[in-house]
Scaffold this motif. Structure first.
Motif, short mmCIF file in Angstrom:
data_model
loop_
_atom_site.label_atom_id
_atom_site.label_comp_id
_atom_site.label_asym_id
_atom_site.label_seq_id
_atom_site.Cartn_x
_atom_site.Cartn_y
_atom_site.Cartn_z
N SER A 1 -8.06 -7.57 3.72
CA SER A 1 -8.07 -8.77 4.55
C SER A 1 -6.81 -9.61 4.36
O SER A 1 -6.47 -10.43 5.20
N MET A 2 -6.08 -9.41 3.25
CA MET A 2 -4.88 -10.18 3.00
C MET A 2 -3.67 -9.55 3.69
O MET A 2 -3.73 -8.38 4.07
N PRO A 3 -2.56 -10.28 3.90
CA PRO A 3 -1.37 -9.69 4.49
C PRO A 3 -0.90 -8.49 3.67
O PRO A 3 -0.91 -8.53 2.43
N SER A 4 -0.52 -7.41 4.35
CA SER A 4 -0.14 -6.20 3.63
C SER A 4 0.90 -5.41 4.41
O SER A 4 1.03 -5.55 5.63
N VAL A 5 1.63 -4.58 3.68
CA VAL A 5 2.55 -3.62 4.28
C VAL A 5 2.30 -2.26 3.64
O VAL A 5 1.67 -2.16 2.58
N LYS A 6 2.79 -1.22 4.30
CA LYS A 6 2.63 0.14 3.79
C LYS A 6 4.02 0.72 3.54
O LYS A 6 4.86 0.70 4.44
N ILE A 7 4.24 1.23 2.33
CA ILE A 7 5.57 1.75 2.01
C ILE A 7 5.48 2.70 0.82
O ILE A 7 4.72 2.47 -0.12
N GLY A 8 6.26 3.77 0.88
CA GLY A 8 6.29 4.70 -0.25
C GLY A 8 7.19 5.89 0.04
O GLY A 8 7.60 6.13 1.19
N VAL B 1 0.86 -1.19 0.00
CA VAL B 1 0.00 0.00 0.00
C VAL B 1 0.89 1.23 0.00
O VAL B 1 1.73 1.41 0.89
N GLY B 2 0.72 2.08 -1.00
CA GLY B 2 1.59 3.23 -1.17
C GLY B 2 1.13 4.44 -0.39
O GLY B 2 0.10 5.04 -0.67
N GLU B 3 1.93 4.80 0.61
CA GLU B 3 1.73 6.00 1.42
C GLU B 3 3.11 6.56 1.75
O GLU B 3 4.12 5.84 1.68
N PRO B 4 3.20 7.84 2.14
CA PRO B 4 4.52 8.42 2.44
C PRO B 4 5.10 7.89 3.76
O PRO B 4 4.69 8.30 4.84
N THR B 5 6.03 6.95 3.65
CA THR B 5 6.66 6.34 4.84
C THR B 5 8.17 6.53 4.84
O THR B 5 8.87 5.86 5.59
N GLU B 6 8.68 7.44 3.98
CA GLU B 6 10.13 7.63 3.82
C GLU B 6 10.82 6.34 3.40
O GLU B 6 11.97 6.10 3.74
#
Length: 370
Positions: free
Chosen positions: A316-323, A162-167
């Motif tokens: 509902s599936m495994p996910s990470v947030k990074i961007g 999932v694309g979000e601003p996480t440095e």
């Protein structure tokens, strides 16, 4: 691996696309024009694009339903520009290496970097997984016509980025959210006499409990559940004891409890009535053995638990947030992202997907260690 010239090419494409999207207003529920622009961009580069309302999805050319499938998701919509902007929010100005504009950081940078990563791998014949790129709408309001409307139309998804601003750090856990609308019920009376039952007093006791209570379980990744009273309203005039006091509580939940379990504990302790609560924005946490997390470790990528909400809460599936970009710039006046962050995002995400490919090629078909 991946040449500097190739990374530069994708970074230049990403920067141009970001500036084009900044110039197109795309408030939540008003993403049509920006979504159409992105759709045409992808189609011009050979992608077969499907559209559901203001959501898009496209998959790699050689799609095999039996393979592990990874979703690349970020959002097209933005919040409204606040009154403190000193620039044109849609000007897409570039000054001293900064790209200014509404949504540039949250989450335009991720949106365009994910698009380039998808295009980079789209025609590969040797992928041990499927890739689906899905730019979606209404993330900023967790709307029903965003990713929730798209998910039923997609093939099976095994894991999501999932694309979000996480440095460009990887959030392996994210707090969920419940908003509680509470009403303390008393009995009206004259303030000068010993009459009535003051609803404010009842609410104050409940609020004191909310701010002092410590849940037994504390999440390793996300810390404690956090409850904050954010709105309160009571009374009609100075000499009448109020019979109602309404207050709103922001509850940031963790993977130590489901939202339903958290709400059950709160209900057992409050005298006030709780109504109008949504439990759908659940906390998330991914296994340390999942292929996405192991790929991050191989790349010495920082991991952390995120206190902020995203569409990850609806998956509902495994996910990470990074961007690329910084969460601290989100929703601020004169929002910007560095050009160098765009390049770093493209390069970092391509490395991440390549490392996942290497791990899966080593026989890990399920995404986790046996």
């Amino acid at each position: 691996m991946h040449s500097t010239a190739l990374i530069d090419h994708w970074a230049e494409q990403a920067t141009t696309l970001l500036r084009e999207l900044i110039a197109i207003p795309s408030l939540s529920r008003e993403e049509d024009a920006a979504t159409t622009h992105l759709q045409k961009f992808l189609q011009a580069r050979g992608a077969t694009v499907h559209r559901v309302k203001n959501n898009l999805w496209t998959c790699n050319k050689v799609f095999d339903p039996s393979k592990f499938t990874v979703l690349l998701n970020s959002h097209v919509d933005t919040v409204k520009a606040n009154k403190d902007w000193t620039r044109d929010p849609h000007g897409a100005d570039v000054v001293e290496g900064k790209i200014y504009g509404l949504g540039s950081n949250d989450a335009g940078a991720s949106l365009v970097c994910y698009a380039m990563v998808f295009l980079h791998f789209m025609d590969r014949l040797d992928l041990p997984f499927n890739l689906i790129y899905a730019p979606t709408a209404e993330e900023e309001i967790s709307g029903a016509d965003g990713i929730v409307a798209l998910l039923p139309e997609l093939p099976r998804i095994d894991a999501a980025l999932v694309g979000e601003p996480t440095e460009m750090q990887m959030a392996t856990a994210e707090k969920g959210l419940m908003v509680l609308r509470c009403t303390a019920l008393g009995r009206s009376g004259h303030a000068a006499r010993n009459e009535g039952l003051n609803a404010i007093d009842i609410a104050m006791k409940d609020i004191a409990w909310l701010h002092s209570y410590q849940f037994d379980k504390v999440s390793t990744a996300l810390g404690p559940v956090k409850m904050t009273t954010t709105i309160i309203n009571a009374g009609t005039q100075h000499n009448v004891v109020p019979d109602r006091c309404e207050f709103t509580v922001d509850v940031r939940t963790t993977d130590a409890y489901t939202n339903e379990q958290t709400l059950n504990i709160i209900e057992q302790h409050l005298s006030s009535q709780i109504s109008d609560v949504s439990k759908r924005l659940q906390p998330s946490h991914i296994s340390e053995n999942h292929v996405l997390v192991r790929a991050a470790r191989r790349l010495s990528m920082e991991t952390y638990g995120s206190p902020t909400l995203s569409d990850q809460a609806l998956l509902s599936m495994p996910s990470v947030k990074i961007g690329p970009g910084s969460s601290s710039r989100s929703h601020t006046a004169d929002e910007f992202v560095y050009e160098q962050e765009i390049r770093g995002g493209v390069a970092g995400l391509i490395r991440l997907v390549t490392t996942v490919m290497e791990l899966l090629n080593n026989g890990n078909e399920e995404g986790e260690d046996a």
